[in-house]
Write an enzyme that holds these catalytic residues in place. Structure first.
Site, PDB file in Angstrom:
ATOM      1  N   GLY A  60       0.842  -1.190   0.000  1.00 15.44           N
ATOM      2  CA  GLY A  60       0.000   0.000   0.000  1.00 15.44           C
ATOM      3  C   GLY A  60       0.871   1.230   0.000  1.00 15.44           C
ATOM      4  N   CYS A  87       5.406  -6.036   1.710  1.00 17.84           N
ATOM      5  CA  CYS A  87       5.771  -4.612   1.714  1.00 17.84           C
ATOM      6  C   CYS A  87       5.065  -3.892   2.872  1.00 17.84           C
ATOM      7  CB  CYS A  87       5.476  -3.991   0.348  1.00 17.84           C
ATOM      8  SG  CYS A  87       6.271  -2.393   0.135  1.00 17.84           S
ATOM      9  N   TYR A  88       4.060  -3.049   2.593  1.00 17.67           N
ATOM     10  CA  TYR A  88       3.326  -2.400   3.682  1.00 17.67           C
ATOM     11  C   TYR A  88       2.783  -3.460   4.644  1.00 17.67           C
ATOM     12  CZ  TYR A  88      -0.192   0.474   6.083  1.00 17.67           C
ATOM     13  OH  TYR A  88      -0.932   1.126   7.029  1.00 17.67           O
ATOM     14  N   HIS A 175       8.141  -7.647  -3.554  1.00 15.87           N
ATOM     15  CA  HIS A 175       6.842  -8.027  -4.123  1.00 15.87           C
ATOM     16  C   HIS A 175       6.916  -9.374  -4.842  1.00 15.87           C
ATOM     17  CE1 HIS A 175       4.578  -4.348  -3.292  1.00 15.87           C
ATOM     18  NE2 HIS A 175       5.763  -3.779  -3.340  1.00 15.87           N
ATOM     19  N   GLU A 177       4.584 -11.020  -6.054  1.00 14.03           N
ATOM     20  CA  GLU A 177       3.544 -11.150  -7.091  1.00 14.03           C
ATOM     21  C   GLU A 177       4.012 -10.623  -8.440  1.00 14.03           C
ATOM     22  OE1 GLU A 177       3.629  -8.962  -4.688  1.00 14.03           O
ATOM     23  OE2 GLU A 177       2.587  -7.084  -5.165  1.00 14.03           O
ATOM     24  N   SER A 229     -22.097 -12.319 -27.736  1.00 13.07           N
ATOM     25  CA  SER A 229     -21.447 -11.411 -28.682  1.00 13.07           C
ATOM     26  C   SER A 229     -20.376 -12.126 -29.489  1.00 13.07           C
ATOM     27  CB  SER A 229     -20.787 -10.277 -27.893  1.00 13.07           C
ATOM     28  OG  SER A 229     -19.739 -10.821 -27.096  1.00 13.07           O
ATOM     29  N   GLY A 230     -20.121 -13.401 -29.132  1.00 10.51           N
ATOM     30  CA  GLY A 230     -19.028 -14.113 -29.786  1.00 10.51           C
ATOM     31  C   GLY A 230     -17.742 -14.025 -28.978  1.00 10.51           C
ATOM     32  N   GLY A 231     -17.709 -13.120 -27.989  1.00 10.49           N
ATOM     33  CA  GLY A 231     -16.541 -12.991 -27.106  1.00 10.49           C
ATOM     34  C   GLY A 231     -16.479 -14.169 -26.143  1.00 10.49           C
ATOM     35  N   VAL A 232     -15.300 -14.380 -25.576  1.00 10.17           N
ATOM     36  CA  VAL A 232     -15.116 -15.569 -24.742  1.00 10.17           C
ATOM     37  C   VAL A 232     -16.015 -15.553 -23.502  1.00 10.17           C
ATOM     38  CG1 VAL A 232     -13.061 -14.621 -23.573  1.00 10.17           C
ATOM     39  CG2 VAL A 232     -13.395 -17.096 -23.669  1.00 10.17           C
ATOM     40  N   ASP A 233     -16.238 -14.374 -22.916  1.00  6.76           N
ATOM     41  CA  ASP A 233     -17.022 -14.316 -21.675  1.00  6.76           C
ATOM     42  C   ASP A 233     -18.462 -14.781 -21.904  1.00  6.76           C
ATOM     43  OD1 ASP A 233     -14.693 -13.063 -20.991  1.00  6.76           O
ATOM     44  OD2 ASP A 233     -15.561 -11.058 -20.878  1.00  6.76           O
ATOM     45  N   SER A 234     -19.086 -14.242 -22.949  1.00 11.99           N
ATOM     46  CA  SER A 234     -20.491 -14.612 -23.165  1.00 11.99           C
ATOM     47  C   SER A 234     -20.607 -16.041 -23.691  1.00 11.99           C
ATOM     48  CB  SER A 234     -21.186 -13.620 -24.090  1.00 11.99           C
ATOM     49  OG  SER A 234     -20.568 -13.578 -25.356  1.00 11.99           O
ATOM     50  N   LYS A 374     -10.037 -13.148 -16.629  1.00 12.88           N
ATOM     51  CA  LYS A 374     -10.140 -13.487 -18.058  1.00 12.88           C
ATOM     52  C   LYS A 374      -9.380 -14.774 -18.409  1.00 12.88           C
ATOM     53  CE  LYS A 374     -11.373 -11.438 -22.084  1.00 12.88           C
ATOM     54  NZ  LYS A 374     -12.631 -10.703 -22.241  1.00 12.88           N
TER      55      LYS A 374
END
Ligand code: XMP
Length: 518
Positions: A60, A87-88, A175, A177, A229-234, A374
């Protein structure tokens, strides 16, 4: 509707204001351990209710001495839950447990910093005794709290890492990550598996099984409308629903005429090849959208018009198909977390599947992906057997090519953007560059310049090519496409796309630019 990760081993990440707290969560999940963000204000009672295997305290921007700096309920540190402060988070452990934090603002450590491991511990299992880390701090721990020992030092941090193994409390100044910390993955893995005792239950197969069971229980005998919509999510949302309640799902695709070349046909073909989906409806509304957008140049106005036209089209079309109790969205975890990080999970209004309305007359939303990132959605898609072309598809803005035309949207301009974009994609594919490029597209700008074609002067438009590399789309760099590939693209575009006499390549990073132009 929230799909809960029941029976998952969970490690909570407390958010002390780190800019990239999501990255910690992603890195934990990469180790097959489920993780979620929680606010710094989380109490012991709230923590215990989730039965966490461990808790990570994020970094932070504050000093622990700053008035109003976020702190931690000390009871959490006494509950026997393994804790890793980053860190913090490490400074907070020292501050709260009786160590000392120095405020040496003159000697900041920033960037690559080698550390030396001075005391063997399970946290550094498999890590070289001198290893490169990424640091960014002013304050630092100068004395460990009672019961702790120093595990590692750097030239400027007497306590680059510390531990009280008996109480399972750990801290690192660097860090783990971030990509630049060489031992980051190993250290997180050691903490998760050896300190917290996790076994790695967060796997896409288990997610699918559990989500399908929960969807079935929730939906019962009712009907669900799923916008695609053809996108991966939908598409993944549709596939999960299909597996859960098959015939009760209707998928609806509204073609707003603002998609890339051949994409509407690809969406329709994907459903033709998908025998399980009981009902799929494709609506070509491109004429309506173009009419409504005529002459509009302001990007926000374009977005508003597209959103509204979507709602109207959706309502009219779905009303003809009878009653739906539920509407499904492909909302993802980053859409759910309020930006700014306090993870009381305020849900942002987000038209993730290309403009699905929030205020429509369905009883409830269903968002089976609301806890996923994603890359996890892509993996679930692969497990569900969706085509790689869908799973690997680049993100595409809901308002589509309308935000890639600077100025009014016309059929002619859409064609220019589409054709250029198609050539760009083809050549990147042929050059084997698609895996390293996160997003690529073309932009039309409403200016003209002089050129010469054959024996004649031209007064035509430039098109701009944009390609970026990025992990998270929050920051990005322009892709270093080899000059000969750019040369081929440029030649093809001016020869094959009418109305274009110049090709420009955008060499701006984000920040200060954004990925899209509007
Ligand atoms: P920027 O341009 O903000 O984009 O760097 C970051 C990511 O978000 C996508 N993007 C959008 N997606 N509606 C969307 O659904 C939008 O209006 C929109 N604008 C940007 C962009 O493609 C990139 O992946």
């Amino acid at each position: 509707m929230a799909i809960t990760p029941a029976q998952q081993e969970t490690v909570l990440v407390m958010d002390f204001g780190a800019q990239y707290v999501q990255l910690i969560v992603r890195k934990v999940r990469e180790q097959q351990v489920y993780s979620e963000i929680r606010p710094a204000s989380m109490t012991l009672e709230e923590a215990l209710a989730e039965k966490p295997r461990g808790i990570i305290l994020s970094g932070g921007p504050n000093s622990v001495y700053a008035p109003g700096a976020p702190t931690i309920d000390p009871a959490i540190l006494e509950a026997g839950i393994p804790v890793l402060g980053i860190c913090y988070g490490q400074q907070l452990l020292a501050h709260v447990l009786g160590g000392e934090v120095g405020r040496d603002q003159q000697e900041r450590e920033y960037g690559h910093v080698p550390i030396d491991i001075v005391e063997p511990d399970i946290l550094f299992k498999g890590v070289e005794s001198r290893t490169s880390t990424w640091m960014s701090h002013g304050d630092k721990v100068t004395q460990v709290p009672p019961g702790f020992k120093v595990l590692a030092t750097s030239s400027n941090s007497p306590v680059a890492a510390m531990a009280d193994p008996q109480r399972k409390l750990y801290g690192v100044q660097f860090h783990p990550e971030v990509h630049h910390t060489a031992c980051g993955k190993q250290l997180l893995r050691n903490f998760l598996y050896d300190v917290c005792g996790c076994s790695g239950t967060w796997q896409s197969g288990a997610f699918i099984e559990q989500t399908v069971a929960e969807l079935r229980a929730k939906i019962g005998e009712d009907r669900v409308l799923c916008g695609v919509s053809g996108g991966v999510d939908s598409m993944v949302t549709a596939a999960l629903l299909d597996r859960a309640v098959g015939e009760q799902v209707t998928c609806m695709f509204i073609d707003h005429g603002l998609m890339r070349k051949d994409e509407p046909e690809q969406v329709i073909a994907a459903f033709d090849d998908w025998p399980g989906v009981a009902q799929f409806v494709a609506i070509d509304a491109s004429e309506t959208f173009l009419q409504k957008l005529a002459g509009v140049t302001d990007p926000e106005e374009k977005r508003r018009i597209i959103g509204e036209t979507f709602i109207r089209t959706f309502e009219v079309e779905s009303a003809q198909l009878g009653e739906f109790k539920y509407i499904a969205h492909g909302t993802l975890y980053p859409d759910v977390i309020e930006s700014g990080g306090d993870a009381t999970a305020t849900i942002k209004t987000h038209h993730n599947v290309g403009g699905l309305p929030e205020d429509m007359s369905y009883d409830e939303n269903i968002e089976p992906l609301r806890l996923l990132f994603k890359d996890e959605v892509r993996e679930v898609g692969r497990q569900l057997g969706l085509a790689e072309a869908i799973c690997a598809r680049q993100p595409f803005p809901g308002p589509g090519l309308a935000v890639r035309i600077i100025g009014a949207v016309t059929r002619e301009r859409l064609d220019m953007v589409r054709e250029t974009d198609a050539i760009f994609r083809e050549e990147l594919q042929a050059a084997g560059l698609t895996d390293e490029i996160a997003q690529s597209f073309s932009v039309f700008v409403d200016v003209r310049s002089v050129g010469v074609m054959g024996d004649e002067r031209s007064y035509a438009h430039p098109v701009i090519l944009r390609a970026v590399t990025t992990d998270d789309f929050m920051t990005a760099d322009w892709a270093r496409i080899p000059h000969d590939v750019l040369a081929r693209i440029s030649n093809r575009v001016v020869n094959e796309v009418g109305g274009v006499n110049r090709v420009l390549y955008d060499i701006s990073s984000k920040p200060p630019a954004t990925i899209e132009w509007e």
